[in-house]
Structure formats: structure tokens, C-alpha cells
Write an enzyme that holds these catalytic residues in place. Sequence first.
Site, PDB file in Angstrom:
ATOM      1  CB  CYS A  84      -0.987  -0.041   1.159  1.00 40.55           C
ATOM      2  SG  CYS A  84      -2.382   1.075   0.952  1.00 40.55           S
ATOM      3  CG  HIS A 175      -3.299  -3.567   3.496  1.00 40.85           C
ATOM      4  ND1 HIS A 175      -2.380  -2.923   4.295  1.00 40.85           N
ATOM      5  CD2 HIS A 175      -3.939  -2.599   2.806  1.00 40.85           C
ATOM      6  CE1 HIS A 175      -2.472  -1.620   4.111  1.00 40.85           C
ATOM      7  NE2 HIS A 175      -3.422  -1.400   3.204  1.00 40.85           N
ATOM      8  CD  GLU A 177      -0.475  -5.850   5.695  1.00 40.07           C
ATOM      9  OE1 GLU A 177      -0.954  -4.716   5.850  1.00 40.07           O
ATOM     10  OE2 GLU A 177      -0.128  -6.291   4.582  1.00 40.07           O
TER      11      GLU A 177
END
Length: 195
Positions: A84, A175, A177
Site C-alpha cells: 500500500c 494488504h 498481512e
Amino acid sequence: MDVKIGVLALQGDVAEHIAAFQRALDTIPDVRGSVVEVREAAQIPSLDAIAIPGGESTTISRLIEKNRMHEALTGFSGGIFATCAGMVLMAHRVEDPRIRPLGLIDMDVDRNAFGRQRESFEADISIRGLDAPFHAVFIRAPVVRSVGPAVTVLAAVDHGIVAVSQGKHMALSFHPELGGDLRLHRLFLEGLGIA
């Protein structure tokens, strides 16, 4: 093999990156890995890889300058995994004059290309190197408008390119994660000869 990954801990979703990379390292046989917060330029040379998390790209850029980390990051010999806002910082060119990009991936990036927070979305996307779609979370995400010849496009959606790699570096506008799917972390580590 001992592996040390740093997560740039200036702003953004640092804890989620630490947890995801630690889980990814724990799945690799014969690797003893640690993941640490990085707040000072002096920490960078001892690392094998760095994650630059999402957050607010202008803020992270300003804090990189304030903490005198720009040269340490641009001269880093390991791989960088950027998500990002991190993707924005990795670009050669960004339309926002408040950002001093690192210039590590030959790409033009538009910040917040999908709109405001309320336009955030999730989608299953095909990614080069993965055998099944990846569930991607886009939050005020950037998009890559153009790439140079050394850049490999890993994924694109209707708005544009959302995942790229160049050399040891990988940049994603979403994202990874935030979910439990570690395939992109593993793909990045494989590119460094770790997995």
C-alpha cells in the site's frame, strides 16, 4: 540459516507485518528467523529483508527523512516487501510533491487511486507465481500506472497494476498481512533464496 527481517516501524500496520513474516519464516524448514521493528538507519545493514507497511505515504516519507533513513533504504542490499503506502514509496515517480520516493522499482504510482476509505474493497485476484487466486484487501490503495522494462507485473485489476516485482523487491497495493494467506510472503522469501 539465520534470517532477520525488519519492519519499518515509523507509522502504519507494523504489528500485522511482524506477525505475518514471523509465521511465514516459521513454516520454512532449517530457517531460524526473527522479525524486528526498524526505527533507525543503523539497523538496516544487518537485515536480510525489510517490509515497508501500509499507512499514510506522505507521513512515512516525512518520517524517513526526519530519521535520516532515505540513503540507508536506497542503498539496502536485501529485498524490500512493500504494501500500500510502501508501494508508493518504492516508486521512481509519484504525483505528490510531498513524497520523496525511494526509486527502487521503475514505476509510476498514483496514491489513493481507488478513492477514499469508503471505497475500500476486497477481491480475489490472480497473481503470477501463485496457483490459485489471492484474497486481497484494498484500503485507500494506490495503483501502478506504468512500469519500466525491468519490472515484472504480478497482478492487475480494472483500475491498473496492483502487484509488481523488480529484482529482490516486491510491491503490492493491497494488504496481504491482514489475512492468513502467507503465499506472497513465501514468494518474496523464495526470491531472496530463503524459502
